[in-house]
Design an enzyme around this catalytic site. Structure first.
Site, short mmCIF file in Angstrom:
data_model
loop_
_atom_site.label_atom_id
_atom_site.label_comp_id
_atom_site.label_asym_id
_atom_site.label_seq_id
_atom_site.Cartn_x
_atom_site.Cartn_y
_atom_site.Cartn_z
N SER A 137 0.85 -1.20 0.00
CA SER A 137 0.00 0.00 0.00
C SER A 137 0.88 1.24 0.00
CB SER A 137 -0.90 0.01 1.24
OG SER A 137 -1.56 1.26 1.37
N TYR A 150 -1.13 -0.03 10.51
CA TYR A 150 -1.32 -0.57 9.15
C TYR A 150 -0.19 -0.09 8.23
CZ TYR A 150 -3.55 -1.34 4.59
OH TYR A 150 -3.82 -1.72 3.30
#
Length: 244
Positions: A137, A150
């Site tokens: 990501s 995250y």
């Protein structure tokens, strides 16, 4: 082509699987939702897949990974492509206050995918062929207060994949790190949409093209490479004052 999709019920992974099914690939789909896996498999068979196998498995369980890699070869034969889409966004409010919640996010998004990559990389490297595609990501490019656990996991995963790429490249094993920006999936259903959001179909098509071309890193859509270049250039003393 023999393709293994780990985390196969994620929206991006499902679209990648559809593209390979249309090419006549044989697929093994692995995820933790048996009903959803069966539905995806039925769809892929209609789209032209030569064969579709499914395995319901909690991919957070590290002890199962080595056996899974062996089973994939037993079912499909030599594996050509492994797509690692294992991950979960987690609840930033929870992991900001609860060490166990933070550790769980790191486990799901870093430890488990790293274990899966290792299990399959060793087998593909011995054969001297094949590709690993790992979904990271853009959140891993800089630590942000809004999703720090995250983001840390995805940043660590990108470094892990980079290390695998450098360790095994002489064997012929290819490793592609994918860094999507905002994608309109169930994971982001709660996030207000804006023009930066991309569809899973668009992201999947870019992933397949990048894997075919044996690229190392893919930002998708392309403009995220330049957005993150600017984000990384912001001095820390300024960045920490931003509401990001």
């Amino acid at each position: 082509m023999n393709v293994v999709v780990l985390g196969a019920t994620s929206a991006i992974a499902e679209q990648v699987a559809r593209l390979h099914a249309a090419r006549g690939a044989a697929l093994l789909l692995v995820g933790r939702k048996p009903g959803r896996l069966a539905a995806v498999a039925a769809d892929l068979r209609l789209r032209g897949a030569a064969r579709v196998e499914v395995r319901a498995l909690e991919l957070d369980e590290l002890a199962a990974h080595a056996a899974l890699a062996a089973e994939a070869e037993a079912l499909l034969g030599p594996v050509d492509l492994v797509v690692v889409a294992q991950g979960a966004l987690g609840d930033p409010a929870a992991y900001a206050a609860d060490p166990a919640a933070a550790a769980a996010v790191l486990h799901t998004n870093l430890v488990a995918p790293a274990s899966l990559l290792t299990a399959f990389a060793a087998r593909l490297a011995r054969r001297g062929a094949g590709s690993l595609v790992v979904l990271g990501s853009v959140a891993g490019d800089r630590g942000r207060g809004s999703n720090f656990a995250y983001g840390a996991a995805k940043g660590g995963l990108a470094l892990f994949a980079q290390g695998l790429r450098n360790r095994w490249h002489r064997t012929g094993l290819h490793v592609l790190t994918v860094k999507p920006g905002f994608v309109d999936t169930p994971m982001t259903a709660h996030v207000p949409k804006n023009p930066l959001f991309a569809s899973p179909e668009r992201v999947a098509a870019a992933i397949v093209r990048a894997a075919d071309a044996r690229r190392d890193v893919l930002y998708v859509p392309w403009f995220w490479r330049f957005i993150l270049l600017a984000v990384r250039a912001i001095p820390e003393r300024v960045f920490k004052k931003l509401d990001l």
